[in-house]
Scaffold this motif. Sequence first.
Motif, PDB file in Angstrom:
ATOM      1  N   UNK A 197      -6.877  -2.809   7.317  1.00  0.00           N
ATOM      2  CA  UNK A 197      -7.038  -1.354   7.198  1.00  0.00           C
ATOM      3  C   UNK A 197      -6.218  -0.628   8.257  1.00  0.00           C
ATOM      4  N   UNK A 198      -6.350  -1.025   9.513  1.00  0.00           N
ATOM      5  CA  UNK A 198      -5.549  -0.380  10.562  1.00  0.00           C
ATOM      6  C   UNK A 198      -4.072  -0.705  10.430  1.00  0.00           C
ATOM      7  N   UNK A 199      -3.749  -1.891   9.922  1.00  0.00           N
ATOM      8  CA  UNK A 199      -2.337  -2.240   9.713  1.00  0.00           C
ATOM      9  C   UNK A 199      -1.702  -1.307   8.691  1.00  0.00           C
ATOM     10  N   UNK A 200      -2.420  -1.028   7.606  1.00  0.00           N
ATOM     11  CA  UNK A 200      -1.893  -0.121   6.582  1.00  0.00           C
ATOM     12  C   UNK A 200      -1.766   1.291   7.134  1.00  0.00           C
ATOM     13  N   UNK A 201      -2.797   1.760   7.826  1.00  0.00           N
ATOM     14  CA  UNK A 201      -2.746   3.119   8.370  1.00  0.00           C
ATOM     15  C   UNK A 201      -1.552   3.297   9.301  1.00  0.00           C
ATOM     16  N   UNK A 202      -1.329   2.327  10.165  1.00  0.00           N
ATOM     17  CA  UNK A 202      -0.224   2.424  11.118  1.00  0.00           C
ATOM     18  C   UNK A 202       1.119   2.405  10.394  1.00  0.00           C
ATOM     19  N   UNK A 203       1.241   1.562   9.380  1.00  0.00           N
ATOM     20  CA  UNK A 203       2.511   1.460   8.654  1.00  0.00           C
ATOM     21  C   UNK A 203       2.784   2.725   7.846  1.00  0.00           C
ATOM     22  N   UNK A 204       1.769   3.278   7.205  1.00  0.00           N
ATOM     23  CA  UNK A 204       1.943   4.512   6.431  1.00  0.00           C
ATOM     24  C   UNK A 204       2.359   5.660   7.350  1.00  0.00           C
ATOM     25  N   UNK A 205       1.804   5.689   8.540  1.00  0.00           N
ATOM     26  CA  UNK A 205       2.089   6.782   9.477  1.00  0.00           C
ATOM     27  C   UNK A 205       3.434   6.630  10.170  1.00  0.00           C
ATOM     28  N   UNK A 206       3.801   5.390  10.530  1.00  0.00           N
ATOM     29  CA  UNK A 206       4.972   5.201  11.387  1.00  0.00           C
ATOM     30  C   UNK A 206       6.104   4.407  10.755  1.00  0.00           C
TER      31      UNK A 206
ATOM     32  N   UNK B 121       0.827  -1.201   0.000  1.00  0.00           N
ATOM     33  CA  UNK B 121       0.000   0.000   0.000  1.00  0.00           C
ATOM     34  C   UNK B 121       0.867   1.259   0.000  1.00  0.00           C
ATOM     35  N   UNK B 122       1.890   1.283   0.827  1.00  0.00           N
ATOM     36  CA  UNK B 122       2.766   2.456   0.886  1.00  0.00           C
ATOM     37  C   UNK B 122       3.586   2.588  -0.388  1.00  0.00           C
ATOM     38  N   UNK B 123       4.080   1.464  -0.896  1.00  0.00           N
ATOM     39  CA  UNK B 123       4.852   1.496  -2.143  1.00  0.00           C
ATOM     40  C   UNK B 123       4.022   2.070  -3.289  1.00  0.00           C
ATOM     41  N   UNK B 124       2.793   1.612  -3.435  1.00  0.00           N
ATOM     42  CA  UNK B 124       1.950   2.079  -4.528  1.00  0.00           C
ATOM     43  C   UNK B 124       1.507   3.519  -4.317  1.00  0.00           C
ATOM     44  N   UNK B 125       1.304   3.911  -3.081  1.00  0.00           N
ATOM     45  CA  UNK B 125       1.006   5.317  -2.786  1.00  0.00           C
ATOM     46  C   UNK B 125       2.125   6.213  -3.294  1.00  0.00           C
ATOM     47  N   UNK B 126       3.353   5.836  -2.980  1.00  0.00           N
ATOM     48  CA  UNK B 126       4.494   6.657  -3.357  1.00  0.00           C
ATOM     49  C   UNK B 126       4.803   6.565  -4.846  1.00  0.00           C
ATOM     50  N   UNK B 127       4.667   5.382  -5.427  1.00  0.00           N
ATOM     51  CA  UNK B 127       5.038   5.192  -6.824  1.00  0.00           C
ATOM     52  C   UNK B 127       4.016   5.793  -7.782  1.00  0.00           C
TER      53      UNK B 127
END
Length: 329
Positions: A238-247, A213-219
Amino acid sequence: MVNIGTIQLPDFPLLLAPMEDVSDPPFRAVCKANGADLMYTEFVSSEGLIRDAAKSVQKLDIFEYERPIGIQLFGSDVETMGECSRIATRANPDLIDINYGCPVKQVACRGAGAALLQDIPKMVRMTEAVVKATHLPVTVKTRLGWDESTKNVGEVAERLQDIGIKALTIHGRTRVQMYKGEADWTLIGRIKDNPRIQIPIFGNGDIDSPEKALEYKNRYGVDGVMIGRASIGHPWIFNEIKHFVKTGQHLSPPTVADRVAVCRQHLDFSIRWKGEVVGLFEMRRHYANYFKGLPDFKPYRMRLVTMDSYSGVSAILDEIQETYLVELV
């Protein structure tokens, strides 16, 4: 913030995909509780809604805690889609979504869903009919094109934006691909980079981990992502992605107790909404997903999918928790 008309979503929102026989109110309840920002109903047949078919009408059931929530419609007739948009609006969702992406034969071979990618002028007329029939924001979910030689979603994005849609979700496969192979987000990124496109662009396809999710957000620069199959049996994504994107850090994975608790919540809502007989029966498709990866789970799964009483299923869930808490320590 990401805005869909008057709907305000957080930065990089996570959307729950509309999945037939999956994203009903009980499933949406556990996804909302675990971080989904925007959810959609299962897709609703315009013809079924016009005929007042019980199954189609039931899919209009929405609850206050789900908001913002969209009702997704599909159909092959322009006038019927306009009329069913008016009916769906009376159910008081936050938005109306049009399905131009479903690839299955029962939909596409009847001229609906992804079939409209073969007739862009009709897609435009249909979308315009829906936009004019409701005061709510209208969004669209579609695919890259019908096949490799007709990846026309760039034209679709511009033309549908021009007639008033407020957001576009793009699945990174063609209709011919169905769900096979790897989703290609390259064209999704190009559409997001198109200076003509001012509406939010959401990407869909193969998002199954916080890293991706973070990779595709940035790419690809998308405004948010829609998650489908990866949420089945794992609404924590959903919460796993949110936490990883934030931290940049991972949340601890759900324990067996977490899995049992959420599975039980899902079951309880299913029974309240559908009644015990139907609720128990329709939960059977979810048990294997909630407990995926547990060693030697097959005997428990067989008992769960054959048990015909709530008390019996609840007792098995208690047993699963006790057994695996000991075995996995």
